[in-house]
Motif scaffolding. Sequence first.
Motif, PDB file in Angstrom:
ATOM      1  N   ASN A  36       0.768  -1.170  -0.037  1.00  9.24           N
ATOM      2  CA  ASN A  36       0.026   0.183  -0.048  1.00  9.24           C
ATOM      3  C   ASN A  36       1.029   0.990   0.063  1.00  9.24           C
ATOM      4  OD1 ASN A  36      -2.432  -1.437   0.124  1.00  9.24           O
ATOM      5  ND2 ASN A  36      -1.910  -1.671   2.419  1.00  9.24           N
TER       6      ASN A  36
ATOM      7  N   ASN B  47      -5.981  10.746 -10.220  1.00 12.22           N
ATOM      8  CA  ASN B  47      -6.384   9.971 -11.539  1.00 12.22           C
ATOM      9  C   ASN B  47      -5.483   9.113 -11.976  1.00 12.22           C
ATOM     10  OD1 ASN B  47      -8.390  11.957 -11.779  1.00 12.22           O
ATOM     11  ND2 ASN B  47      -7.112  13.677 -12.476  1.00 12.22           N
TER      12      ASN B  47
ATOM     13  N   GLU C 126      -3.796   5.463 -12.862  1.00 10.57           N
ATOM     14  CA  GLU C 126      -4.399   4.266 -12.524  1.00 10.57           C
ATOM     15  C   GLU C 126      -4.288   3.381 -11.352  1.00 10.57           C
ATOM     16  OE1 GLU C 126      -2.865   2.521 -16.154  1.00 10.57           O
ATOM     17  OE2 GLU C 126      -0.774   2.319 -15.142  1.00 10.57           O
ATOM     18  N   ALA C 127      -3.237   3.863 -10.665  1.00  9.62           N
ATOM     19  CA  ALA C 127      -2.982   2.898  -9.311  1.00  9.62           C
ATOM     20  C   ALA C 127      -4.168   3.054  -8.352  1.00  9.62           C
ATOM     21  CB  ALA C 127      -1.911   3.332  -8.767  1.00  9.62           C
ATOM     22  N   PHE C 128      -4.932   3.955  -8.646  1.00 10.60           N
ATOM     23  CA  PHE C 128      -6.146   4.345  -7.776  1.00 10.60           C
ATOM     24  C   PHE C 128      -7.424   3.682  -8.560  1.00 10.60           C
ATOM     25  CE2 PHE C 128      -4.079   6.752  -4.503  1.00 10.60           C
ATOM     26  CZ  PHE C 128      -2.896   7.352  -5.170  1.00 10.60           C
ATOM     27  N   THR C 129      -8.531   3.456  -7.534  1.00  9.69           N
ATOM     28  CA  THR C 129      -9.615   2.946  -8.251  1.00  9.69           C
ATOM     29  C   THR C 129     -10.975   3.736  -7.625  1.00  9.69           C
ATOM     30  OG1 THR C 129      -9.835   1.135  -6.387  1.00  9.69           O
ATOM     31  CG2 THR C 129      -8.511   0.429  -8.338  1.00  9.69           C
ATOM     32  N   TYR C 130     -10.651   4.756  -7.497  1.00  9.73           N
ATOM     33  CA  TYR C 130     -11.944   5.536  -7.324  1.00  9.73           C
ATOM     34  C   TYR C 130     -13.109   5.692  -8.569  1.00  9.73           C
ATOM     35  CZ  TYR C 130      -8.860   7.875  -3.673  1.00  9.73           C
ATOM     36  OH  TYR C 130      -8.094   8.262  -2.744  1.00  9.73           O
ATOM     37  N   SER C 131     -14.135   5.683  -8.040  1.00  7.47           N
ATOM     38  CA  SER C 131     -15.072   6.046  -8.895  1.00  7.47           C
ATOM     39  C   SER C 131     -15.132   7.422  -9.142  1.00  7.47           C
ATOM     40  CB  SER C 131     -16.691   5.652  -8.403  1.00  7.47           C
ATOM     41  OG  SER C 131     -17.011   6.609  -7.352  1.00  7.47           O
ATOM     42  N   GLU C 132     -16.003   8.187 -10.391  1.00  4.96           N
ATOM     43  CA  GLU C 132     -15.627   9.419 -10.379  1.00  4.96           C
ATOM     44  C   GLU C 132     -16.341  10.373  -9.489  1.00  4.96           C
ATOM     45  OE1 GLU C 132     -13.743  10.414 -12.904  1.00  4.96           O
ATOM     46  OE2 GLU C 132     -14.334  12.615 -12.419  1.00  4.96           O
TER      47      GLU C 132
ATOM     48  N   ASN D 238     -13.710  10.404  -6.547  1.00  4.58           N
ATOM     49  CA  ASN D 238     -12.353  10.806  -6.745  1.00  4.58           C
ATOM     50  C   ASN D 238     -12.471  12.345  -6.040  1.00  4.58           C
ATOM     51  OD1 ASN D 238     -10.401  12.177  -7.906  1.00  4.58           O
ATOM     52  ND2 ASN D 238     -10.431  10.844  -9.780  1.00  4.58           N
TER      53      ASN D 238
END
Length: 282
Positions: A239, A253, A255-261, A264
């Motif tokens: 992590n 933003n 790609e390592a993060f998986t936030y939904s829009e 975010n």
Amino acid sequence: MTKKLSPVQTVLAGLVFSGGACLLTLWLQIGSFRNTMGYLLDTPMLMLLNWLPMALLWVALLALTGSACMSGGLTTLFWGLLSYINLVKIQARGDPFVPGDVFLLFEGIEAVGSYQLNFPVGKLVLLLGVSAGMMALGMILKTPKIKKWIRFLSAVAAAVIFAAAVAGPYSDKDYYAALPGPDRANVPQVFDSFGFPYVFLYNLNLYPVDRPETYVQSEAAKYEEVYRHEQVLPQTPPNILMIMCEAFTDLPNDEAFTYSEQENPVACFNALTAREDTVSGQ
């Protein structure tokens, strides 16, 4: 025409020179000199802590140079320049000059071009003039010859007292916290209120870089040699927490993060950059 000072007069000269160096150092601060002096006069211990490093440096330089006036000029120049650097740095960045900045000298030189620096030429000229005047006064006021063993013991005593003061009152967090005055988070205001010499030395004990107990330099060198040119994927992905200071970033933003829009943290920024009437970039 010259005058040779007596031992008592030499001590009195030291008090005058170190006191003058202290006042000039405080005057070079960015805030109101009158307000600073009013606060310090109401807090005698704090006034003493601002003057003490000047007096100790004067004693050490007297042992080295054998001249009360030369020592006074050098003491004024040394602490005055530190205070002047603090003044310029606060004006440029809103951030005071602390001991840790000394180790970032080359980084600071590289960063100078990115700031709009305002050098108060008048204050610098006055500092240099007062320092030079003290030194020149040595041509008139001669210091009595001091035996070498006395000079040596005086220098050692000054160093010991300074080390004890740094380890004692200058690192006393309870005393610092108990002082009435500005919010401690407003560091520039703290410097102005409590005096540059005291707060500068207080910061000597802050933010130390400690060696981890399990750190072995030879082992670290082996890891560096093995992994410097080789990409190795760990069996368990770590992590990673990224912290950006003093600037906006759109790291979420990546790609390592998986936030939904909607989740975010920079969703509003993304909405703005997606518009045709905005200019943006990474």
